[in-house]
Motif scaffolding. Structure first.
Motif, PDB file in Angstrom:
ATOM      1  N   CYS A 222     105.891  40.858   9.904  1.00 20.81           N
ATOM      2  CA  CYS A 222     104.752  41.337   8.866  1.00 20.81           C
ATOM      3  C   CYS A 222     105.166  42.339   8.334  1.00 20.81           C
ATOM      4  O   CYS A 222     104.913  42.896   7.118  1.00 20.81           O
ATOM      5  CB  CYS A 222     103.537  41.677   9.595  1.00 20.81           C
TER       6      CYS A 222
ATOM      7  N   CYS B  67     102.022  35.690  11.507  1.00 17.02           N
ATOM      8  CA  CYS B  67     102.587  35.564  10.597  1.00 17.02           C
ATOM      9  C   CYS B  67     101.828  34.933   9.195  1.00 17.02           C
ATOM     10  O   CYS B  67     101.170  35.728   8.394  1.00 17.02           O
ATOM     11  CB  CYS B  67     103.614  35.317  10.610  1.00 17.02           C
TER      12      CYS B  67
ATOM     13  N   ALA C  15      99.928  38.348   8.073  1.00 17.08           N
ATOM     14  CA  ALA C  15     101.029  38.146   6.400  1.00 17.08           C
ATOM     15  C   ALA C  15     100.678  38.769   4.763  1.00 17.08           C
ATOM     16  O   ALA C  15     100.098  38.168   5.061  1.00 17.08           O
ATOM     17  CB  ALA C  15     102.419  37.310   6.130  1.00 17.08           C
TER      18      ALA C  15
END
Length: 173
Positions: A122, A155, A159
């Protein structure tokens, strides 16, 4: 466009890389089509970022003798040996992935990171300004995922770009 593919030693991550190469980068070696307007705009090929994260070495003490006695900590030599082995593993993984990209003539950049894969991926997305993250799905069951956690799930929720989770064919059986 900058596409990041998270690579580890699993076949699922290499399947995800192969999927990205076949579906997002398949026409990179073909000449760009004429734009008709003569505007001279140049087509910029997408960049593929390959990220491999090795777990950070944990410094644990191992108790020696009776409770409350002395503890053994790894020596600097042991620590350096483990770090060197991790670097070699990362280099091997990235070398295999780079060869796949070279075969498809894709512009590639590699990232070898140390730490928690969830956090490092990330952070790398933000630092490298990636537009898309592609990760493989290991197909962990609910119990394993609860105990081990899922990098792809983390993620997908944390993210700062869209995340594509590629399931391998064996997950569909």
């Amino acid at each position: 466009m900058r596409v990041m593919v998270a690579i580890d030693d699993s076949e699922e991550s290499f399947y995800a890389l192969n999927w990205a190469l076949d579906n997002l980068f398949r026409d990179m070696d073909a000449p760009p089509e004429a734009s008709g307007g003569g505007g001279g705009s140049e087509v910029v090929p997408p960049t593929l970022l390959l990220a491999n994260v090795q777990q950070a070495l944990q410094h644990y003490g191992v108790p020696i003798g009776p409770v409350g006695g002395a503890a053994f900590y790894p020596t600097v030599t042991v620590t350096e040996s483990v770090k060197k082995a991790q670097e070699q593993i990362s280099a091997t993984i990235l070398s295999r992935a780079l060869q796949m990209c070279k075969d498809k003539m894709v512009i590639t950049e590699t990232l070898s990171l140390n730490g928690n894969p969830k956090d490092e991926i990330c952070q790398a997305i933000e630092q490298k300004h990636a537009d898309l993250l592609i990760v493989g799905s290991r197909g962990l069951g609910k119990i394993k995922r609860a105990f081990l956690g899922s990098v792809s799930n983390y993620c997908a929720h944390h993210a700062k770009c869209p995340v594509l989770i590629v399931k391998s064919p064996k997950d569909h059986e």
